[in-house]
Motif scaffolding. Structure first.
Motif, PDB file in Angstrom:
ATOM      1  N   ASN A  49     -11.174  -2.316 -15.844  1.00  0.00           N
ATOM      2  CA  ASN A  49     -10.653  -2.973 -17.039  1.00  0.00           C
ATOM      3  C   ASN A  49     -10.487  -1.922 -18.138  1.00  0.00           C
ATOM      4  OD1 ASN A  49      -9.813  -4.995 -18.794  1.00  0.00           O
ATOM      5  ND2 ASN A  49     -11.891  -5.349 -19.550  1.00  0.00           N
ATOM      6  N   PRO A  50      -9.250  -1.580 -18.480  1.00  0.00           N
ATOM      7  CA  PRO A  50      -7.991  -2.156 -17.994  1.00  0.00           C
ATOM      8  C   PRO A  50      -7.689  -1.745 -16.558  1.00  0.00           C
ATOM      9  CG  PRO A  50      -7.549  -0.274 -19.385  1.00  0.00           C
ATOM     10  CD  PRO A  50      -9.028  -0.514 -19.473  1.00  0.00           C
ATOM     11  N   PRO A  51      -6.711  -2.409 -15.924  1.00  0.00           N
ATOM     12  CA  PRO A  51      -6.379  -2.085 -14.534  1.00  0.00           C
ATOM     13  C   PRO A  51      -5.849  -0.663 -14.414  1.00  0.00           C
ATOM     14  CG  PRO A  51      -4.721  -3.532 -15.501  1.00  0.00           C
ATOM     15  CD  PRO A  51      -5.856  -3.479 -16.475  1.00  0.00           C
ATOM     16  N   THR A  52      -6.026  -0.100 -13.220  1.00  0.00           N
ATOM     17  CA  THR A  52      -5.556   1.268 -12.984  1.00  0.00           C
ATOM     18  C   THR A  52      -4.554   1.295 -11.835  1.00  0.00           C
ATOM     19  OG1 THR A  52      -7.256   1.845 -11.349  1.00  0.00           O
ATOM     20  CG2 THR A  52      -7.835   2.116 -13.685  1.00  0.00           C
ATOM     21  N   ARG A  53      -3.693   2.293 -11.853  1.00  0.00           N
ATOM     22  CA  ARG A  53      -2.709   2.445 -10.782  1.00  0.00           C
ATOM     23  C   ARG A  53      -3.384   2.609  -9.433  1.00  0.00           C
ATOM     24  NH1 ARG A  53       0.502   7.247 -13.911  1.00  0.00           N
ATOM     25  NH2 ARG A  53       1.520   5.986 -15.542  1.00  0.00           N
ATOM     26  N   LYS A  54      -4.392   3.473  -9.413  1.00  0.00           N
ATOM     27  CA  LYS A  54      -5.068   3.772  -8.150  1.00  0.00           C
ATOM     28  C   LYS A  54      -5.707   2.521  -7.556  1.00  0.00           C
ATOM     29  CE  LYS A  54      -8.596   6.774  -6.102  1.00  0.00           C
ATOM     30  NZ  LYS A  54      -9.584   7.853  -6.361  1.00  0.00           N
ATOM     31  N   ALA A  55      -6.423   1.781  -8.399  1.00  0.00           N
ATOM     32  CA  ALA A  55      -7.090   0.564  -7.915  1.00  0.00           C
ATOM     33  C   ALA A  55      -6.078  -0.474  -7.481  1.00  0.00           C
ATOM     34  CB  ALA A  55      -7.997  -0.001  -9.005  1.00  0.00           C
ATOM     35  N   PHE A  56      -4.990  -0.595  -8.224  1.00  0.00           N
ATOM     36  CA  PHE A  56      -3.969  -1.585  -7.907  1.00  0.00           C
ATOM     37  C   PHE A  56      -3.352  -1.306  -6.537  1.00  0.00           C
ATOM     38  CE2 PHE A  56       0.243  -3.676  -9.274  1.00  0.00           C
ATOM     39  CZ  PHE A  56      -0.230  -4.945  -8.996  1.00  0.00           C
ATOM     40  N   ARG A  57      -2.995  -0.051  -6.292  1.00  0.00           N
ATOM     41  CA  ARG A  57      -2.424   0.311  -4.996  1.00  0.00           C
ATOM     42  C   ARG A  57      -3.409   0.034  -3.863  1.00  0.00           C
ATOM     43  NH1 ARG A  57      -0.582   5.121  -7.983  1.00  0.00           N
ATOM     44  NH2 ARG A  57       1.657   4.913  -8.395  1.00  0.00           N
ATOM     45  N   HIS A  58      -4.674   0.368  -4.081  1.00  0.00           N
ATOM     46  CA  HIS A  58      -5.696   0.201  -3.053  1.00  0.00           C
ATOM     47  C   HIS A  58      -5.910  -1.272  -2.717  1.00  0.00           C
ATOM     48  CE1 HIS A  58      -8.957   1.213  -0.497  1.00  0.00           C
ATOM     49  NE2 HIS A  58      -9.935   0.889  -1.328  1.00  0.00           N
ATOM     50  N   VAL A  59      -5.978  -2.114  -3.737  1.00  0.00           N
ATOM     51  CA  VAL A  59      -6.194  -3.547  -3.518  1.00  0.00           C
ATOM     52  C   VAL A  59      -4.995  -4.177  -2.813  1.00  0.00           C
ATOM     53  CG1 VAL A  59      -6.481  -5.779  -4.671  1.00  0.00           C
ATOM     54  CG2 VAL A  59      -7.838  -3.822  -5.413  1.00  0.00           C
ATOM     55  N   LEU A  60      -3.791  -3.833  -3.254  1.00  0.00           N
ATOM     56  CA  LEU A  60      -2.601  -4.385  -2.606  1.00  0.00           C
ATOM     57  C   LEU A  60      -2.493  -3.941  -1.153  1.00  0.00           C
ATOM     58  CD1 LEU A  60       0.128  -4.037  -5.395  1.00  0.00           C
ATOM     59  CD2 LEU A  60      -1.080  -6.108  -4.700  1.00  0.00           C
ATOM     60  N   GLU A  61      -2.822  -2.682  -0.891  1.00  0.00           N
ATOM     61  CA  GLU A  61      -2.748  -2.159   0.473  1.00  0.00           C
ATOM     62  C   GLU A  61      -3.685  -2.932   1.406  1.00  0.00           C
ATOM     63  OE1 GLU A  61      -1.551   0.350   3.634  1.00  0.00           O
ATOM     64  OE2 GLU A  61      -0.703   0.125   1.623  1.00  0.00           O
ATOM     65  N   THR A  62      -4.862  -3.251   0.923  1.00  0.00           N
ATOM     66  CA  THR A  62      -5.831  -3.972   1.759  1.00  0.00           C
ATOM     67  C   THR A  62      -5.515  -5.465   1.834  1.00  0.00           C
ATOM     68  OG1 THR A  62      -7.567  -2.391   1.162  1.00  0.00           O
ATOM     69  CG2 THR A  62      -8.273  -4.510   2.066  1.00  0.00           C
ATOM     70  N   ASN A  63      -5.390  -6.104   0.689  1.00  0.00           N
ATOM     71  CA  ASN A  63      -5.302  -7.563   0.647  1.00  0.00           C
ATOM     72  C   ASN A  63      -3.948  -8.116   1.073  1.00  0.00           C
ATOM     73  OD1 ASN A  63      -7.794  -7.114  -0.454  1.00  0.00           O
ATOM     74  ND2 ASN A  63      -7.421  -8.183  -2.369  1.00  0.00           N
ATOM     75  N   VAL A  64      -2.886  -7.396   0.753  1.00  0.00           N
ATOM     76  CA  VAL A  64      -1.538  -7.913   1.017  1.00  0.00           C
ATOM     77  C   VAL A  64      -0.901  -7.239   2.226  1.00  0.00           C
ATOM     78  CG1 VAL A  64       0.710  -8.422   0.024  1.00  0.00           C
ATOM     79  CG2 VAL A  64      -1.299  -8.332  -1.463  1.00  0.00           C
TER      80      VAL A  64
END
Length: 253
Positions: free
Chosen positions: A103-118
Motif C-alpha cells: 500500500n500503495p500497490p506496486t508494479r512488481k506485486a501486481f504482475r506477480h499476483v496476476l501471474e499466479t491468480n489469473v
C-alpha cells in the motif's frame, strides 16, 4: 492408491488453507472421492495427503502432485501425470492464489499476483480440459475459487463492506478470475460442463501470514471456507451455475 471408480478431483494449492480443508471435507463426506492435492512443494503436498488420510472418519482417498501454476512445464507435467495414472478428471478446482498487502500497490506485486491468480488459473484449466472431457461422473465441473473482494459492484458501492481502497492487486486479480469463470462457462456450456465461482469468504488461514489478526476481524475458520467450496463440488449449488457463490448466496460481479 486405489482410485478406480472414484470421482477424481484435482485441487491446486491443496496442501494448505482452504484447498486442504476442501479436500478434507470431500473425503470425510463420501468414499466416492479421490482428491489430488496440487502443491508447488511436492513434499508438502505428500505430507498433507498423509495427514488427511490419517484423519478419523475419512472415507475417500487422496494423493499429491507437484504443480506450480506459474511454471508451464510443471503444469503440463501435472496434467500428463493425471493422464497416465487416471486417464480422466471429474472436477478441477483452481484454488492456488497469492495476495499482496502493498500500500500503495506496486508494479512488481501486481504482475506477480496476476501471474499466479489469473494466468495460472487459465494455464491449469487449458492443460486439464481434455481430462475433464473424459470425466466419468457427468457433468464435469470446473470451479474457480474467488472472492467477493473481486466484485466491482461491491467495490463501487460506498454502502458495501467491501468498499475500500486496499488490496488493489488481489482484488483486481479476483475480478479477472470472475471474468475467466464467465468466459469458460459460456465456452463450455455446449459441452455440458458446469462452471462456478466459489467464494470461501474471509478465513483465518496463513494466506496473509497472520491468521491471528484475521480471527480478530471475525474471519471464519478454514474448515468453514472449505465447506463452502466443497458444497459447489458436491452439486449443492447447481441452481446457480455460472455465478460466484459465497456464504451469503450469489455475489454480484
Amino acid at each position: 492408491m486405489a482410485s478406480s471408480g472414484k470421482r477424481i478431483v484435482f485441487i491446486t494449492g491443496g496442501n494448505q488453507g482452504v484447498g486442504y480443508e476442501t479436500a478434507k471435507n470431500l473425503l470425510l463426506s463420501s468414499e466416492e472421492y479421490h482428491v489430488i492435492l496440487g502443491s508447488r512443494d511436492f513434499s508438502k503436498g505428500e505430507a498433507a495427503a498423509r495427514e488427511i488420510q490419517a484423519v478419523h472418519g475419512v472415507k475417500g482417498t487422496v494423493s499429491a502432485v507437484q504443480i506450480d501454476v506459474t511454471d508451464d512445464k510443471t503444469v503440463d507435467a501435472a496434467a500428463a501425470r493425471v493422464v497416465s495414472e487416471y486417464g480422466r478428471l471429474d472436477v478441477l478446482v483452481n484454488n492456488a492464489g497469492i495476495i499482496s498487502t502493498a500500500n500503495p500497490p506496486t508494479r512488481k506485486a501486481f504482475r506477480h499476483v496476476l501471474e499466479t491468480n489469473v494466468v495460472g488459473s487459465l494455464s491449469v484449466t487449458e492443460a486439464f480440459l481434455d481430462l475433464l472431457r473424459k470425466a466419468v461422473y457427468k457433468p464435469p465441473r470446473l470451479v474457480f475459487v474467488t472472492s467477493s473482494m473481486g466484485s466491482i459492484t461491491h467495490a463501487a458501492d460506498p454502502s458495501s463492506p467491501y468498499y475500500n481502497p486496499l488490496g488493489t492487486e488481489y482484488r483486481t486479480s479476483k475480478a479477472a478470475v470472475n471474468m475467466l469463470m464467465a468466459m469458460y462457462c459460456a465456452r463450455l456450456k455446449p459441452e455440458g460442463f458446469l462452471v462456478f465461482g466459489a467464494d470461501p469468504g474471509l478465513c483465518a488461514t496463513n494466506f496473509t501470514g497472520d491468521p491471528v489478526s484475521l480471527r480478530k476481524r471475525n474471519a471464519a475458520e478454514p474448515w468453514e471456507g472449505g465447506e463452502r467450496v466443497a458444497s459447489v463440488i458436491k452439486g449443492e449449488r447447481d441452481a446457480d451455475v455460472g455465478k460466484v457463490l459465497g456464504v451469503y448466496g450469489v455475489s454480484p460481479f
